[in-house]
Design a protein around this motif. Structure first.
Motif, PDB file in Angstrom:
ATOM      1  N   LEU A   6      35.915  88.789  37.680  1.00 50.97           N
ATOM      2  CA  LEU A   6      36.460  90.056  37.111  1.00 50.97           C
ATOM      3  C   LEU A   6      35.314  90.763  36.642  1.00 50.97           C
ATOM      4  N   ARG A  11      38.696  93.233  33.495  1.00 55.31           N
ATOM      5  CA  ARG A  11      39.403  91.910  32.497  1.00 55.31           C
ATOM      6  C   ARG A  11      40.064  92.527  31.297  1.00 55.31           C
ATOM      7  N   LEU A  14      43.240  94.208  32.585  1.00 62.26           N
ATOM      8  CA  LEU A  14      44.235  93.221  32.939  1.00 62.26           C
ATOM      9  C   LEU A  14      44.811  92.486  31.455  1.00 62.26           C
ATOM     10  N   ARG A  29      51.055  89.374  37.840  1.00 64.11           N
ATOM     11  CA  ARG A  29      49.704  89.537  38.605  1.00 64.11           C
ATOM     12  C   ARG A  29      48.711  89.539  37.715  1.00 64.11           C
ATOM     13  N   LEU A  33      45.397  86.704  37.977  1.00 63.32           N
ATOM     14  CA  LEU A  33      44.069  87.287  37.905  1.00 63.32           C
ATOM     15  C   LEU A  33      43.205  86.726  37.059  1.00 63.32           C
ATOM     16  N   LEU A  36      42.774  82.823  37.179  1.00 61.69           N
ATOM     17  CA  LEU A  36      41.776  82.559  38.223  1.00 61.69           C
ATOM     18  C   LEU A  36      40.400  83.129  37.915  1.00 61.69           C
ATOM     19  N   ASP A  37      40.250  83.790  37.010  1.00 62.12           N
ATOM     20  CA  ASP A  37      38.840  84.494  36.454  1.00 62.12           C
ATOM     21  C   ASP A  37      38.253  83.443  35.484  1.00 62.12           C
ATOM     22  N   VAL A  59      47.804  87.395  46.215  1.00 63.15           N
ATOM     23  CA  VAL A  59      47.904  88.317  44.867  1.00 63.15           C
ATOM     24  C   VAL A  59      46.228  88.547  44.980  1.00 63.15           C
ATOM     25  N   ALA A  60      45.479  87.522  44.981  1.00 61.85           N
ATOM     26  CA  ALA A  60      43.836  87.485  44.788  1.00 61.85           C
ATOM     27  C   ALA A  60      43.495  88.329  46.083  1.00 61.85           C
ATOM     28  N   TYR A  63      44.120  92.080  45.769  1.00 59.45           N
ATOM     29  CA  TYR A  63      43.194  92.514  44.617  1.00 59.45           C
ATOM     30  C   TYR A  63      41.815  92.752  44.990  1.00 59.45           C
ATOM     31  N   HIS A  67      39.654  96.599  45.894  1.00 62.99           N
ATOM     32  CA  HIS A  67      38.783  96.782  44.585  1.00 62.99           C
ATOM     33  C   HIS A  67      38.429  98.030  44.409  1.00 62.99           C
ATOM     34  N   LEU A  75      46.976  97.063  40.968  1.00 64.58           N
ATOM     35  CA  LEU A  75      47.771  96.076  40.446  1.00 64.58           C
ATOM     36  C   LEU A  75      49.371  96.542  40.899  1.00 64.58           C
TER      37      LEU A  75
END
Length: 81
Positions: A6, A11, A14, A29, A33, A36-37, A59-60, A63, A67, A75
């Motif tokens: 991200l 970031r 989110l 969600r 994310l 995962l980041d 979801v990834a 996203y 982008h 989101l």
């Protein structure tokens, strides 16, 4: 290996969404994310949110594909819009 990284601004946004609550799906969600980041595996994230790995990948992927949109739009909007 990370699925993606991200941008600092994304970031931050989110994190705000994840903290402030709001609508459950969007919060979940955002959390996925962020995890995962932070280099958690898809399996770990799936177990945390009690979804399948495929759902986390979806979801990834969504996203990443969207982008160009602002993070909140990416989101909150449905995929068909």
């Amino acid at each position: 290996m990370a699925l993606f990284r991200l941008a600092p601004r994304a970031r931050k946004t989110l994190r705000q969404i994840a903290r402030t609550g709001g609508r459950g799906r969007e919060v979940r969600r955002a959390q996925m994310l962020l995890w995962l980041d932070q280099l958690e595996t898809v399996q770990q994230v799936a177990e945390r949110v009690r979804l399948s790995r495929q759902a986390v990948y979806a979801v990834a992927r969504r996203y990443i594909a969207r982008h160009a949109l602002p993070v909140t739009q990416n989101l909150f909007e449905r995929a068909g819009r």
